[in-house]
Scaffold this motif. Structure first.
Motif, mmCIF file in Angstrom:
data_model
loop_
_atom_site.group_PDB
_atom_site.id
_atom_site.type_symbol
_atom_site.label_atom_id
_atom_site.label_comp_id
_atom_site.label_asym_id
_atom_site.label_seq_id
_atom_site.Cartn_x
_atom_site.Cartn_y
_atom_site.Cartn_z
ATOM 1 N N ARG A 9 0.836 -1.215 0.000
ATOM 2 C CA ARG A 9 0.000 0.000 0.000
ATOM 3 C C ARG A 9 0.859 1.249 0.000
ATOM 4 N N HIS A 10 1.990 1.193 0.740
ATOM 5 C CA HIS A 10 2.835 2.374 0.866
ATOM 6 C C HIS A 10 3.949 2.410 -0.171
ATOM 7 N N GLY A 11 3.972 1.432 -1.084
ATOM 8 C CA GLY A 11 5.071 1.333 -2.016
ATOM 9 C C GLY A 11 5.266 2.560 -2.873
ATOM 10 N N SER A 12 4.201 3.299 -3.132
ATOM 11 C CA SER A 12 4.308 4.474 -3.997
ATOM 12 C C SER A 12 4.767 5.718 -3.241
ATOM 13 N N LEU A 17 8.169 10.771 -3.052
ATOM 14 C CA LEU A 17 9.238 11.549 -2.430
ATOM 15 C C LEU A 17 10.425 11.680 -3.376
ATOM 16 N N SER A 18 10.763 10.595 -4.049
ATOM 17 C CA SER A 18 11.904 10.600 -4.963
ATOM 18 C C SER A 18 11.700 11.595 -6.101
ATOM 19 N N ARG A 19 10.482 11.711 -6.595
ATOM 20 C CA ARG A 19 10.204 12.689 -7.663
ATOM 21 C C ARG A 19 10.462 14.114 -7.166
ATOM 22 N N SER A 20 10.061 14.394 -5.936
ATOM 23 C CA SER A 20 10.281 15.732 -5.379
ATOM 24 C C SER A 20 11.774 16.031 -5.250
ATOM 25 N N ILE A 21 12.534 15.029 -4.820
ATOM 26 C CA ILE A 21 13.976 15.202 -4.659
ATOM 27 C C ILE A 21 14.648 15.432 -6.013
ATOM 28 N N LYS A 22 14.244 14.672 -7.006
ATOM 29 C CA LYS A 22 14.837 14.809 -8.341
ATOM 30 C C LYS A 22 14.473 16.155 -8.968
ATOM 31 N N HIS A 249 8.630 -7.825 10.282
ATOM 32 C CA HIS A 249 8.162 -6.483 9.944
ATOM 33 C C HIS A 249 7.787 -6.395 8.465
ATOM 34 N N GLU A 250 6.769 -5.623 8.174
ATOM 35 C CA GLU A 250 6.328 -5.431 6.790
ATOM 36 C C GLU A 250 6.517 -3.984 6.342
ATOM 37 N N TRP A 251 7.524 -3.336 6.886
ATOM 38 C CA TRP A 251 7.778 -1.951 6.487
ATOM 39 C C TRP A 251 8.251 -1.904 5.037
ATOM 40 N N ASP A 252 7.787 -0.895 4.313
ATOM 41 C CA ASP A 252 8.310 -0.662 2.978
ATOM 42 C C ASP A 252 9.666 0.032 3.108
ATOM 43 N N PHE A 253 10.316 0.250 1.964
ATOM 44 C CA PHE A 253 11.669 0.816 1.971
ATOM 45 C C PHE A 253 11.711 2.154 2.707
ATOM 46 N N LEU A 254 10.753 3.031 2.427
ATOM 47 C CA LEU A 254 10.740 4.358 3.023
ATOM 48 C C LEU A 254 10.702 4.273 4.544
ATOM 49 N N ARG A 255 9.757 3.524 5.069
ATOM 50 C CA ARG A 255 9.599 3.443 6.525
ATOM 51 C C ARG A 255 10.748 2.694 7.185
ATOM 52 N N LYS A 256 11.256 1.683 6.511
ATOM 53 C CA LYS A 256 12.385 0.934 7.067
ATOM 54 C C LYS A 256 13.594 1.844 7.271
ATOM 55 N N GLN A 257 13.835 2.730 6.318
ATOM 56 C CA GLN A 257 14.994 3.606 6.413
ATOM 57 C C GLN A 257 14.766 4.749 7.395
ATOM 58 N N VAL A 258 13.571 5.319 7.393
ATOM 59 C CA VAL A 258 13.299 6.490 8.237
ATOM 60 C C VAL A 258 13.155 6.097 9.707
ATOM 61 N N LEU A 259 12.394 5.053 9.967
ATOM 62 C CA LEU A 259 12.066 4.712 11.355
ATOM 63 C C LEU A 259 13.226 4.106 12.121
ATOM 64 N N THR A 260 14.254 3.649 11.424
ATOM 65 C CA THR A 260 15.412 3.075 12.114
ATOM 66 C C THR A 260 16.583 4.047 12.205
ATOM 67 N N SER A 261 16.402 5.272 11.713
ATOM 68 C CA SER A 261 17.499 6.236 11.642
ATOM 69 C C SER A 261 17.213 7.466 12.496
ATOM 70 N N CYS A 305 7.424 13.396 5.534
ATOM 71 C CA CYS A 305 7.151 12.467 6.634
ATOM 72 C C CYS A 305 6.020 12.988 7.524
ATOM 73 N N ALA A 306 5.993 14.289 7.762
ATOM 74 C CA ALA A 306 4.921 14.858 8.580
ATOM 75 C C ALA A 306 3.569 14.695 7.883
ATOM 76 N N THR A 307 3.534 14.918 6.582
ATOM 77 C CA THR A 307 2.292 14.778 5.820
ATOM 78 C C THR A 307 1.776 13.345 5.843
ATOM 79 N N HIS A 308 2.701 12.378 5.794
ATOM 80 C CA HIS A 308 2.318 10.960 5.735
ATOM 81 C C HIS A 308 2.364 10.292 7.110
#
Length: 349
Positions: A9-12, A17-22, A249-261, A305-308
């Motif tokens: 569900r959160h895969g997109s 976020l990546s589009r905004s960064i690019k 855990h079923e975290w997607d890439f975004l949450r896995k990186q953010v929530l552990t850092s 992150c605040a928005t989501h």
């Protein structure tokens, strides 16, 4: 209706976020910045050794050892950036820079890149993150339970031993590099072995030829000890004390990186002091992003992150060490309680 897994569900979210960064141009290379930074850092490294030669056999060389520890850490930061392809777009050019910096510091570039890439793929994963596999420490209660003997005693009091242990981290990095090259665990074994031999031989020859034996030994201990402390204090706040993950855990890439850092709050001075590692969340999301762009990326990532409603951890440098020490103390608590209970039962009998 079949439920859609959370990760899917959160895969997109990351794609958005990546589009905004690019669109902000934050993945563009900053060759001018890295040319200047590399030139100044290597010049500082050479300057410290020139100072070493001029001072000769003097206890003032302990100041030189401290300066050398700082410069070696800054060289290591640049090697880290090269390992993530932050300097050039092509791997070969980045690796050339990485091998040079690793050779100056005395590390195996191939060993470190492989280990660090596994960490990025599995941050704070209890089984797959090599940065959680440190025999002298326990980062989870599960790790604490399986320790025995002296290592179990260390786990009990690891919060008190943490900073003293960092004095040995420099020696540990050198030894791990030598072992990796010796065992053929790196791709360019001959090159890395030659560079490590040249570094070790040249370093020890310079120190023991210029300095008296006692002064030379103190110089080496101080230089390597301070380098280990600086490196440890730069990397430890990034994930230690943050949530750990398992295969459940079923975290997607975004949450896995953010929530552990964890990010470290501060201005340009902190950016320099920690080599950009203070933007750990942004770095984990976009490892190839050039270091000077991370500050601008933080604004975008934090707002996203605040928005989501994704937890975004950030604190001051010294507070981050407090989080690390409290976590280590809490992990060791069951071992101290078990030990105390066992002594009480023995005394009663």
């Amino acid at each position: 209706m079949t439920a859609v897994p959370a990760a899917r569900r959160h895969g997109s979210d990351f794609a958005e976020l990546s589009r905004s960064i690019k669109q902000a141009g934050l993945l563009h290379r900053r060759r001018g910045y890295y040319l200047a930074t590399n030139t100044l850092t290597i010049a500082a490294f050479a300057g410290v050794w020139v100072m070493f030669g001029f001072l000769g056999d003097s206890w003032w060389q302990l100041g030189t050892a401290a300066l050398l520890a700082v410069v070696c850490t800054q060289l290591s930061f640049l090697g880290h950036d090269a390992g993530h392809k932050q300097i050039f777009r092509r791997r070969r050019a980045n690796d050339a820079v990485g091998y040079v910096h690793a050779g100056l510091v005395g590390l195996s570039y191939g060993w470190w890149v492989g280990k660090h890439n596994r960490h990025h793929a599995n941050p704070n994963h209890e089984d797959d993150d090599p940065d959680l596999d440190i025999p002298a420490l326990a980062f989870t209660t599960g790790q604490g339970r399986i320790k025995a003997g002296f290592l179990r005693w260390m786990a009990k009091y690891q919060a008190f031993l943490f900073f003293p242990l960092l004095l040995l981290e420099g020696f540990n990095l050198h030894w791990s590099s030598i072992q990796a090259a010796w065992r053929g665990q790196v791709k360019l074994r001959v090159l890395e072995s030659a560079m490590l031999t040249a570094h070790t031989g040249g370093y020890l020859a310079a120190v023991f030829v210029v300095l008296s034996p006692v002064t030379a030994i103190v110089f080496v201990l101080l230089h390597q000890g301070l380098w280990g402390v600086y490196m440890g204090c730069s990397f430890a706040p990034n994930h230690k004390g943050m949530p750990t993950t398992t295969n459940r855990h079923e975290w997607d890439f975004l949450r896995k990186q953010v929530l552990t850092s964890r990010n470290i709050r501060g201005g340009r001075w902190v950016d320099f002091l920690l080599g950009g590692l203070n933007y750990q969340i942004e770095h984990h999301l976009f490892p190839s992003m050039p270091r000077p762009n991370l500050r601008r990326a933080q604004t975008i990532v934090r707002r996203f992150c605040a928005t989501h409603e994704i937890g975004y951890s950030q604190c001051g440098l010294f507070r981050s060490y407090g989080h690390v020490l409290r976590h280590l103390h809490a992990v060791g608590a069951p071992l101290r309680t078990t030990s105390g209970t066992a002594r009480s039962h023995t005394h009663t009998r």
